[in-house]
Design a protein around this motif. Structure first.
Motif, PDB file in Angstrom:
ATOM      1  N   MET A   1      45.333  -0.848  86.892  1.00  0.00           N
ATOM      2  CA  MET A   1      43.959  -1.262  86.692  1.00  0.00           C
ATOM      3  C   MET A   1      43.569  -1.015  85.240  1.00  0.00           C
ATOM      4  O   MET A   1      43.622   0.125  84.769  1.00  0.00           O
TER       5      MET A   1
ATOM      6  N   GLN B   1      43.101  -6.382  87.113  1.00  0.00           N
ATOM      7  CA  GLN B   1      44.139  -5.837  87.982  1.00  0.00           C
ATOM      8  C   GLN B   1      45.469  -6.531  87.698  1.00  0.00           C
ATOM      9  O   GLN B   1      45.532  -7.758  87.610  1.00  0.00           O
TER      10      GLN B   1
ATOM     11  N   TYR C   1      40.906   6.865  85.790  1.00  0.00           N
ATOM     12  CA  TYR C   1      40.492   5.999  86.897  1.00  0.00           C
ATOM     13  C   TYR C   1      38.990   6.080  87.155  1.00  0.00           C
ATOM     14  O   TYR C   1      38.359   5.077  87.490  1.00  0.00           O
TER      15      TYR C   1
ATOM     16  N   SER D   1      40.657  -1.574  82.105  1.00  0.00           N
ATOM     17  CA  SER D   1      39.237  -1.757  81.839  1.00  0.00           C
ATOM     18  C   SER D   1      39.088  -2.444  80.495  1.00  0.00           C
ATOM     19  O   SER D   1      39.595  -1.956  79.480  1.00  0.00           O
TER      20      SER D   1
ATOM     21  N   GLY E   1      33.325  -3.418  89.011  1.00  0.00           N
ATOM     22  CA  GLY E   1      33.327  -3.447  87.553  1.00  0.00           C
ATOM     23  C   GLY E   1      33.598  -4.843  87.026  1.00  0.00           C
ATOM     24  O   GLY E   1      34.619  -5.451  87.362  1.00  0.00           O
TER      25      GLY E   1
ATOM     26  N   ILE F   1      37.311   3.802  84.714  1.00  0.00           N
ATOM     27  CA  ILE F   1      37.554   2.392  84.997  1.00  0.00           C
ATOM     28  C   ILE F   1      36.688   1.917  86.160  1.00  0.00           C
ATOM     29  O   ILE F   1      36.108   0.830  86.124  1.00  0.00           O
ATOM     30  N   ARG F   2      36.589   2.740  87.202  1.00  0.00           N
ATOM     31  CA  ARG F   2      35.832   2.362  88.392  1.00  0.00           C
ATOM     32  C   ARG F   2      34.411   2.901  88.395  1.00  0.00           C
ATOM     33  O   ARG F   2      33.677   2.678  89.358  1.00  0.00           O
TER      34      ARG F   2
ATOM     35  N   ASN G   1      34.377  -5.596  84.129  1.00  0.00           N
ATOM     36  CA  ASN G   1      35.429  -5.565  83.100  1.00  0.00           C
ATOM     37  C   ASN G   1      36.806  -5.252  83.686  1.00  0.00           C
ATOM     38  O   ASN G   1      37.762  -5.104  82.942  1.00  0.00           O
ATOM     39  N   LEU G   2      36.881  -5.140  84.998  1.00  0.00           N
ATOM     40  CA  LEU G   2      38.128  -4.720  85.633  1.00  0.00           C
ATOM     41  C   LEU G   2      39.182  -5.827  85.583  1.00  0.00           C
ATOM     42  O   LEU G   2      38.889  -6.995  85.846  1.00  0.00           O
TER      43      LEU G   2
ATOM     44  N   THR H   1      41.341 -10.991  86.713  1.00  0.00           N
ATOM     45  CA  THR H   1      40.106 -10.288  86.380  1.00  0.00           C
ATOM     46  C   THR H   1      39.197 -10.276  87.604  1.00  0.00           C
ATOM     47  O   THR H   1      39.356 -11.071  88.529  1.00  0.00           O
ATOM     48  N   SER H   2      38.225  -9.372  87.594  1.00  0.00           N
ATOM     49  CA  SER H   2      37.309  -9.282  88.734  1.00  0.00           C
ATOM     50  C   SER H   2      36.500 -10.567  88.890  1.00  0.00           C
ATOM     51  O   SER H   2      36.202 -10.989  90.011  1.00  0.00           O
TER      52      SER H   2
END
Length: 415
Positions: free
Chosen positions: A231, A62, A123, A233, A57, A126-127, A59-60, A265-266
């Motif tokens: 996590m 962590q 979740y 989003s 993602g 989000i994923r 927009n993820l 961020t991812s």
């Protein structure tokens, strides 16, 4: 003598002593093949990481917080409030709790899943998970710590013959009802994203507490530390930086700027991984370049021998009017031709071995739905070939210059 004629003479010279020519090219072949393999596998790994993070993602966000049991702490409710107060930047949040050393039990089987995690009902959003059968976790499951779970397709196929919905699975001594089965994402392989059990995070907290109390014993009177993972989003990829800033500002107010937390961020994780890969690639290519250096020295050595063997030929050509640049050019072209042929063989060998290595690595890697393939780029091939020719010309210049400077009278007298 023109370049074309010199080139054909070089091919003729190589053809007359094939074994010596092959041994001369060996260093170039190995060096070019190694460069092709390393660059191809490195590009393949970067593509795999990019695809994996896209799957994770864009927009993820962590968040990892180290809790020390003090009064200055954040909890899950604080994180939910943060999302509700910033709808323009954050859409959802889920705690992410890994249950370590969790064993699972099905009728007739006891096994250790690749991953047992506790999450919230958001979740899957989000994923971007897809439930093939049944449903995902719901708010009431989390609120009441209900013993329900969602499993990956591998567990369903391996232990329930694809008919796991509604069945029970034992997890560290507790029976959980399977309410959902995730869609296949990694060819239903063991130790992959399909070998997972997802439970409410409230249950995961209880399981971890029970496991830690069984093994704690020591440490009484000391301060306990734990890692809390969340996590988030974001609303879009463009607002990821602003979303990260909002979370960091909130955590700064609670813990201060020196607090033990991390927000990533991812996109930032991908950049960090790419930077490490680039550094490693430079080191490995430099090591592979040693083979090219050895190959160049080998070419120089053989060319010096060739000059000694053809001294009378050089004397005859000079006596017939050949200039220094003609002699020098002939031997440089011969050295360049030798290294170029070695480079072409190395490229073919490198491509074949890179593809083979990519297939073997993909077979050994079983996590994620993306496949690993060696990416052979035209740029890598061009660079490897250019370097091989350049090495031949560079190391062939000294013997060529020596041949050009020979005195024709002395060369004709040479036995």
């Amino acid at each position: 003598m023109g370049v074309k004629q010199s080139f054909f003479l070089a091919l003729k010279s190589l053809a007359t002593s094939k074994m010596r020519a092959l041994l001369t090219m060996l260093g170039i072949i190995i060096g070019v093949a190694a460069v092709i393999i390393i660059i191809s596998l490195g590009d393949g790994m970067q593509k795999l990481m990019s695809d994996s993070f896209d799957e994770l993602g864009a927009n993820l966000i962590q968040v990892t917080v180290q809790s020390s049991g003090s009064s200055r702490e954040v909890d899950t409710d604080d994180m939910y409030d943060l999302v509700e107060k910033n709808p323009k930047y954050l859409t959802a949040v889920s705690p992410y709790i890994t249950v370590s050393s969790a064993s699972a039990r099905t009728p007739g089987n006891t096994f250790t899943p690749y991953s047992v995690v506790g999450v919230s009902e958001d979740y899957d959003e989000i994923r971007a998970l897809t439930v093939e059968q049944g449903r995902f976790l719901q708010y009431v499951d989390v609120l009441r710590s209900q013993k329900v779970c969602v499993i990956g397709s591998y567990i369903s196929k391996e232990y329930y013959n694809g008919n796991a919905l509604g069945k029970t699975i034992g997890l560290s001594g507790y029976n959980y009802t399977i309410v959902g089965i995730l869609s296949e994402s990694a060819e239903s392989r063991k130790s992959s994203a399909d070998d997972v059990i997802i439970i409410p995070y409230t249950n995961a907290q209880q399981l971890n507490s029970a496991l830690s109390s069984d093994t704690a014993g020591a440490g009484a009177g000391g301060m306990s530390f734990s890692m809390d993972n969340y996590m988030f989003s974001g609303t879009s990829k463009d607002t990821a930086t602003a979303s990260r800033g909002i979370i960091e500002t909130f955590l700064d107010k609670v813990y201060g700027e020196d607090g033990n937390y991390m927000v990533v961020t991812s996109a930032e994780m991908l950049d960090m991984m790419n930077t490490m890969m680039d550094t490693m690639m430079v080191v490995l290519v430099a090591i592979a370049g040693i083979s090219l250096l050895v190959g160049g020295i080998s070419i120089m050595n053989i060319m010096l021998v060739s000059v000694s063997e053809r001294t009378r030929e050089i004397g005859i050509r000079k006596s017939l009017g050949a200039k220094r640049r003609d002699i020098r050019g002939q031997f440089i072209i011969e050295a360049g031709t030798t290294s170029a042929i070695g480079g072409l063989i190395g490229i073919v060998l490198g491509i074949v071995l890179a593809k083979l290595a990519g297939t073997l690595i993909d077979g050994m890697m079983s996590s994620g739905s993306t496949e690993f393939t060696a990416v052979v780029s035209l740029g890598a091939i061009a660079v490897a070939f250019g370097v091989s020719v350049g090495v031949g010309i560079l190391f062939g210049y000294l013997p060529a210059n020596k041949a050009a400077k020979l005195n024709p009278i002395d060369a004709l007298r040479y036995e």
